[in-house]
Design a protein around this motif. Structure first.
Motif, PDB file in Angstrom:
ATOM      1  N   LYS A 380      -4.629  -7.195   1.178  1.00 58.43           N
ATOM      2  CA  LYS A 380      -5.192  -5.845   1.158  1.00 58.43           C
ATOM      3  C   LYS A 380      -4.203  -4.790   1.658  1.00 58.43           C
ATOM      4  O   LYS A 380      -4.391  -3.600   1.414  1.00 58.43           O
ATOM      5  CB  LYS A 380      -6.452  -5.793   2.027  1.00 58.43           C
ATOM      6  CG  LYS A 380      -7.577  -6.691   1.545  1.00 58.43           C
ATOM      7  CD  LYS A 380      -8.158  -6.202   0.232  1.00 58.43           C
ATOM      8  CE  LYS A 380      -9.362  -7.049  -0.170  1.00 58.43           C
ATOM      9  NZ  LYS A 380      -9.917  -6.623  -1.487  1.00 58.43           N
ATOM     10  N   ASN A 381      -3.177  -5.251   2.333  1.00 58.29           N
ATOM     11  CA  ASN A 381      -2.209  -4.325   2.918  1.00 58.29           C
ATOM     12  C   ASN A 381      -0.815  -4.500   2.301  1.00 58.29           C
ATOM     13  O   ASN A 381       0.190  -4.205   2.930  1.00 58.29           O
ATOM     14  CB  ASN A 381      -2.134  -4.535   4.436  1.00 58.29           C
ATOM     15  CG  ASN A 381      -1.692  -3.284   5.171  1.00 58.29           C
ATOM     16  OD1 ASN A 381      -2.127  -2.188   4.846  1.00 58.29           O
ATOM     17  ND2 ASN A 381      -0.836  -3.446   6.154  1.00 58.29           N
ATOM     18  N   THR A 382      -0.784  -5.012   1.061  1.00 59.08           N
ATOM     19  CA  THR A 382       0.485  -5.322   0.400  1.00 59.08           C
ATOM     20  C   THR A 382       0.537  -4.676  -0.981  1.00 59.08           C
ATOM     21  O   THR A 382      -0.454  -4.675  -1.713  1.00 59.08           O
ATOM     22  CB  THR A 382       0.661  -6.850   0.245  1.00 59.08           C
ATOM     23  OG1 THR A 382       0.617  -7.461   1.532  1.00 59.08           O
ATOM     24  CG2 THR A 382       1.984  -7.177  -0.424  1.00 59.08           C
ATOM     25  N   VAL A 383       1.694  -4.136  -1.329  1.00 64.98           N
ATOM     26  CA  VAL A 383       1.926  -3.611  -2.671  1.00 64.98           C
ATOM     27  C   VAL A 383       3.091  -4.387  -3.275  1.00 64.98           C
ATOM     28  O   VAL A 383       4.125  -4.598  -2.627  1.00 64.98           O
ATOM     29  CB  VAL A 383       2.221  -2.090  -2.651  1.00 64.98           C
ATOM     30  CG1 VAL A 383       3.410  -1.765  -1.768  1.00 64.98           C
ATOM     31  CG2 VAL A 383       2.450  -1.569  -4.066  1.00 64.98           C
ATOM     32  N   LEU A 384       2.911  -4.838  -4.511  1.00 63.37           N
ATOM     33  CA  LEU A 384       3.948  -5.579  -5.236  1.00 63.37           C
ATOM     34  C   LEU A 384       4.430  -4.718  -6.401  1.00 63.37           C
ATOM     35  O   LEU A 384       3.678  -4.439  -7.336  1.00 63.37           O
ATOM     36  CB  LEU A 384       3.396  -6.907  -5.758  1.00 63.37           C
ATOM     37  CG  LEU A 384       4.346  -7.738  -6.638  1.00 63.37           C
ATOM     38  CD1 LEU A 384       5.603  -8.146  -5.867  1.00 63.37           C
ATOM     39  CD2 LEU A 384       3.636  -8.980  -7.183  1.00 63.37           C
TER      40      LEU A 384
END
Length: 459
Positions: A380-384
């Motif tokens: 939920k706290n990660t961007v790829l």
């Protein structure tokens, strides 16, 4: 000018035929751009026209840059600076719109005067310098002159129209760079100092860096570093607002005077207004929420090293380094072809990252995904951010399934097909359609789009 050509340029009353003169200059322009050959009749007629206008013959020589012309003839600087193609297009558009509304087009066009012919001569000079690039070997001085002329054209076109032709200009510049004896230029400090770093030049340097050594390698590194610094300065301005973090609405506001929301307090207590004594009785105070994000956001950037992605790779590598310098942003960087390479230790220095990349080769996205997945500890706290043209061939299905699983786990997935100056890039339509159906359309175009997406995630 011959007798025939001079008579053609004269009106029936013996005065100058400005319409014919302008046509001659534009025919010469078309011949120079599309055939590359000089037409003796047009050259002779154009020389006579330019002479009658009081312009120097240098405006007919595409080998002389605009900078050199205005240096020799300072009085012409204002004329070149006043060339505004955007106003011409806007005016034409307004004329067409007006004609459509009135359902009639004026029968007689505006008469052509001497000022129009003079403008045609300057416009022809600028366009010939930019688009008639000739053939054969190109020197560092010629490349620098062309780059300067291209900047004159961009200013005349305006931001929107300049963006529309940027792809063409990038292609022309790439061709000129390929016609240079780049290694010999880099080996000469005087010639290397004349080079202006650009994406086309940086791409060629990155491709050839393993064949350079000594002075040539040092000059190549200097140009790459200079280009990175220039781009980083622009991108840093675009993302500087992200450093403030976002308000955490789950944390109750701190009840102190500086957080008091006066406007909201008044609005909420308006029902307590007493018209008799003209007083507002406040039964509740409202405060602003000021708590910021406390958990660092993790940004994982995966970059395809194939040669077609060099523009995106350079821009996104620099962008990753900028975000890595922001508080509460944990950036990881992976580059891949048929193998994956974790470049996270150098993410703060895009110069070192680019020197460690190898342009060209095949693609194996699943190998890069296998390296990226263990880095996802808090979906939920990660961007790829995945930068590629997505031509994976027999590995397309497993790569998309892995991306789909990552997305459904809560990770913010941003597939990027092109983040560059020209906005032109080929993206595998198979992937494009599936990403669209997944609700994560491929970003393709200017880097501001990616900056906007990342801002939204961090905020």
């Amino acid at each position: 000018m011959t007798t025939a050509s001079r008579s053609d340029s004269m009106g029936v009353t013996g005065g100058p035929n400005y319409e014919t003169r302008r046509q001659i200059l534009y025919w010469r322009l078309l011949a120079g751009v599309f055939t590359g050959d000089q037409q003796p009749t047009l050259e002779q007629a154009s020389a006579g026209i330019v002479d009658d206008l009081g312009l120097p013959l240098a405006v007919l020589d595409p080998g002389i840059s605009i900078d050199n012309v205005v240096q020799r003839y300072p009085e012409m600087k204002a004329e070149f600076e006043s060339l505004d193609f955007s106003e011409t297009v806007d005016s034409a558009t307004e004329t067409v719109d007006s004609a459509a509304e009135n359902e009639a087009v004026p029968d007689s066009p505006q008469p052509v005067g001497a000022a129009d012919v003079r403008t045609a001569a300057l416009v022809s000079k600028l366009l010939l310098n930019v688009f008639a690039t000739g053939s054969g070997q190109v020197s560092a001085t010629q490349l620098a002159g062309w780059q300067s002329d291209a900047n004159w054209l961009r200013r005349s076109l305006g931001e929107e129209q300049a963006g529309a032709v940027q792809g063409v200009l990038t292609g022309l510049e790439g061709e000129l760079v390929s016609r240079m004896r780049l290694r010999e230029v880099l080996a000469d400090p005087h010639l290397a100092a004349q080079l202006t770093p650009s994406m086309s030049l940086i791409e060629q340097l990155l491709r050839d860096k393993h064949n350079l050594s000594g002075v040539a390698l040092a000059n190549a590194k200097r140009l790459i570093r200079r280009y990175i610094d220039e781009v980083a300065e622009v991108l840093r301005t675009q993302v500087q607002q992200t450093s403030v973090g976002s308000v955490d609405r789950t944390v109750a506001p701190k009840r102190i005077l500086r957080n008091l929301d006066v406007d909201r307090t008044i609005w909420k207590n308006l029902p307590n207004w007493n018209p008799q004594d003209e007083r507002l009785y406040v039964d509740r105070l409202y405060y602003r929420q000021t708590a910021k994000r406390t958990v660092p956001a993790r940004m994982i950037v995966v970059v395809d090293q194939s040669g077609s992605m060099v523009d995106s790779m350079v821009n996104c590598t620099i962008l990753a380094s900028i975000f890595a310098g922001l508080p509460k942003v944990d950036v990881h960087l992976i580059a891949y072809d048929t193998r994956a390479l974790d470049l996270t230790p150098w993410v703060h220095d895009p110069f070192e990252v680019l020197l460690r990349t190898n342009l060209g080769g095949g693609n194996d996205g699943p190998v890069a995904m296998a390296m990226a997945q263990p880095k996802i500890t808090d979906p939920k706290n990660t961007v790829l951010v995945w930068i590629s043209d997505f031509y994976e061939f027999d590995r397309s299905q497993p790569l998309f399934e892995a991306m789909e699983a990552v997305h459904r786990s809560g990770v913010k997935l941003i597939p990027v097909g092109s983040v560059n100056s020209s906005g032109h890039q080929s993206v595998n339509p198979w992937f494009r359609e599936r990403f669209k159906n997944l609700g994560t359309p491929v970003i393709s175009g200017r880097i501001q789009k990616l900056v906007h997406e990342l801002k939204n995630f961090l905020d």
